[in-house]
Motif scaffolding. Structure first.
Motif, PDB file in Angstrom:
ATOM      1  N   HIS A  57      58.436   9.526  26.282  1.00  0.00           N
ATOM      2  CA  HIS A  57      58.087   9.324  24.993  1.00  0.00           C
ATOM      3  C   HIS A  57      59.144   9.568  23.843  1.00  0.00           C
ATOM      4  CE1 HIS A  57      53.499   9.730  26.193  1.00  0.00           C
ATOM      5  NE2 HIS A  57      54.229  10.192  27.380  1.00  0.00           N
ATOM      6  N   TYR A  58      58.833   8.761  23.091  1.00  0.00           N
ATOM      7  CA  TYR A  58      60.062   8.604  21.952  1.00  0.00           C
ATOM      8  C   TYR A  58      59.381   8.877  20.622  1.00  0.00           C
ATOM      9  CZ  TYR A  58      63.467   6.907  25.134  1.00  0.00           C
ATOM     10  OH  TYR A  58      64.537   6.437  26.109  1.00  0.00           O
ATOM     11  N   LYS A  59      60.186   9.334  19.513  1.00  0.00           N
ATOM     12  CA  LYS A  59      59.642   9.815  18.527  1.00  0.00           C
ATOM     13  C   LYS A  59      58.883   8.715  17.476  1.00  0.00           C
ATOM     14  CE  LYS A  59      62.883  12.112  16.327  1.00  0.00           C
ATOM     15  NZ  LYS A  59      64.296  12.649  15.595  1.00  0.00           N
ATOM     16  N   ASN A  60      59.476   7.313  17.806  1.00  0.00           N
ATOM     17  CA  ASN A  60      58.681   6.387  17.080  1.00  0.00           C
ATOM     18  C   ASN A  60      57.472   5.872  17.706  1.00  0.00           C
ATOM     19  OD1 ASN A  60      59.228   4.890  19.635  1.00  0.00           O
ATOM     20  ND2 ASN A  60      60.718   3.636  18.548  1.00  0.00           N
ATOM     21  N   GLY A  61      56.757   6.657  18.738  1.00  0.00           N
ATOM     22  CA  GLY A  61      55.641   6.466  19.180  1.00  0.00           C
ATOM     23  C   GLY A  61      55.540   5.853  20.469  1.00  0.00           C
ATOM     24  N   ASP A  62      56.658   4.852  20.741  1.00  0.00           N
ATOM     25  CA  ASP A  62      56.904   4.083  22.048  1.00  0.00           C
ATOM     26  C   ASP A  62      57.034   4.964  23.191  1.00  0.00           C
ATOM     27  OD1 ASP A  62      56.473   1.902  20.527  1.00  0.00           O
ATOM     28  OD2 ASP A  62      58.837   1.347  20.856  1.00  0.00           O
ATOM     29  N   TRP A  63      56.401   4.619  24.350  1.00  0.00           N
ATOM     30  CA  TRP A  63      56.568   5.507  25.630  1.00  0.00           C
ATOM     31  C   TRP A  63      56.784   4.460  26.670  1.00  0.00           C
ATOM     32  CZ3 TRP A  63      53.480   5.612  29.743  1.00  0.00           C
ATOM     33  CH2 TRP A  63      52.170   5.076  29.539  1.00  0.00           C
ATOM     34  N   TRP A  64      57.623   4.995  27.622  1.00  0.00           N
ATOM     35  CA  TRP A  64      57.980   3.982  28.910  1.00  0.00           C
ATOM     36  C   TRP A  64      57.895   4.692  30.167  1.00  0.00           C
ATOM     37  CZ3 TRP A  64      60.010  -0.932  27.745  1.00  0.00           C
ATOM     38  CH2 TRP A  64      60.292  -1.064  26.275  1.00  0.00           C
ATOM     39  N   HIS A  65      57.690   3.961  31.243  1.00  0.00           N
ATOM     40  CA  HIS A  65      57.595   4.535  32.589  1.00  0.00           C
ATOM     41  C   HIS A  65      59.088   4.417  33.189  1.00  0.00           C
ATOM     42  CE1 HIS A  65      53.257   3.017  32.123  1.00  0.00           C
ATOM     43  NE2 HIS A  65      53.270   3.796  33.272  1.00  0.00           N
ATOM     44  N   TYR A  66      59.631   5.382  33.405  1.00  0.00           N
ATOM     45  CA  TYR A  66      60.932   5.178  34.078  1.00  0.00           C
ATOM     46  C   TYR A  66      60.704   5.453  35.628  1.00  0.00           C
ATOM     47  CZ  TYR A  66      63.780   5.432  29.881  1.00  0.00           C
ATOM     48  OH  TYR A  66      64.250   5.227  28.607  1.00  0.00           O
ATOM     49  N   SER A  67      60.725   4.457  36.370  1.00  0.00           N
ATOM     50  CA  SER A  67      60.521   4.575  37.790  1.00  0.00           C
ATOM     51  C   SER A  67      61.594   5.205  39.126  1.00  0.00           C
ATOM     52  CB  SER A  67      60.036   3.113  38.194  1.00  0.00           C
ATOM     53  OG  SER A  67      59.100   2.687  37.536  1.00  0.00           O
ATOM     54  N   ASN A  68      61.147   5.527  39.870  1.00  0.00           N
ATOM     55  CA  ASN A  68      62.134   5.995  41.005  1.00  0.00           C
ATOM     56  C   ASN A  68      63.032   4.807  41.386  1.00  0.00           C
ATOM     57  OD1 ASN A  68      61.030   8.415  41.136  1.00  0.00           O
ATOM     58  ND2 ASN A  68      59.621   8.060  42.898  1.00  0.00           N
ATOM     59  N   ASP A  69      62.591   3.736  41.346  1.00  0.00           N
ATOM     60  CA  ASP A  69      63.717   2.463  41.689  1.00  0.00           C
ATOM     61  C   ASP A  69      64.470   2.354  40.721  1.00  0.00           C
ATOM     62  OD1 ASP A  69      62.083   1.067  39.714  1.00  0.00           O
ATOM     63  OD2 ASP A  69      60.946  -0.396  41.334  1.00  0.00           O
ATOM     64  N   GLY A  70      64.457   3.011  39.610  1.00  0.00           N
ATOM     65  CA  GLY A  70      65.596   2.591  38.404  1.00  0.00           C
ATOM     66  C   GLY A  70      65.336   1.723  37.510  1.00  0.00           C
ATOM     67  N   THR A  71      64.042   1.310  37.410  1.00  0.00           N
ATOM     68  CA  THR A  71      63.658   0.441  36.487  1.00  0.00           C
ATOM     69  C   THR A  71      62.589   1.237  35.248  1.00  0.00           C
ATOM     70  OG1 THR A  71      61.435  -0.336  37.811  1.00  0.00           O
ATOM     71  CG2 THR A  71      63.378  -1.435  37.986  1.00  0.00           C
ATOM     72  N   TRP A  72      62.438   0.558  34.408  1.00  0.00           N
ATOM     73  CA  TRP A  72      61.457   1.146  33.289  1.00  0.00           C
ATOM     74  C   TRP A  72      60.504  -0.183  32.800  1.00  0.00           C
ATOM     75  CZ3 TRP A  72      66.485  -0.364  32.918  1.00  0.00           C
ATOM     76  CH2 TRP A  72      66.854  -1.263  32.132  1.00  0.00           C
ATOM     77  N   TYR A  73      59.375   0.238  32.353  1.00  0.00           N
ATOM     78  CA  TYR A  73      58.431  -0.977  31.663  1.00  0.00           C
ATOM     79  C   TYR A  73      57.403  -0.209  30.964  1.00  0.00           C
ATOM     80  CZ  TYR A  73      55.565   1.086  35.706  1.00  0.00           C
ATOM     81  OH  TYR A  73      54.628   1.889  36.391  1.00  0.00           O
TER      82      TYR A  73
END
Length: 73
Positions: A57-73
């Motif tokens: 989670h980021y200060k601007n309210g956005d959040w991302w999935h950081y996956s075990n395979d090295g990807t994000w979404y």
């Protein structure tokens, strides 16, 4: 290993995953967008065992999935 305060609860392996995916994620952005996604802008990191990822989670309210395979979404 010195960890970001918001990520002290992560295991060393999870922390390495966070740093690795963060680096890839950050380098995929333009310079202007990166200003909102610095490591110091991370306000919370949650482990999600079911999805086998970290919710970052980021200060601007956005959040991302950081996956075990090295990807994000």
């Amino acid at each position: 290993m010195k960890k970001l305060p918001v990520a002290k609860h992560l295991t060393d392996g999870e922390y390495k995953l966070l740093l690795s995916v963060y680096a890839k994620h950050n380098s995929s952005m333009g310079l202007e967008k990166r200003k909102d996604y610095t490591a110091s802008d991370i306000v919370k990191v949650e482990r999600n065992a079911k999805e086998q990822c970290l919710h970052v989670h980021y200060k601007n309210g956005d959040w991302w999935h950081y996956s075990n395979d090295g990807t994000w979404y």
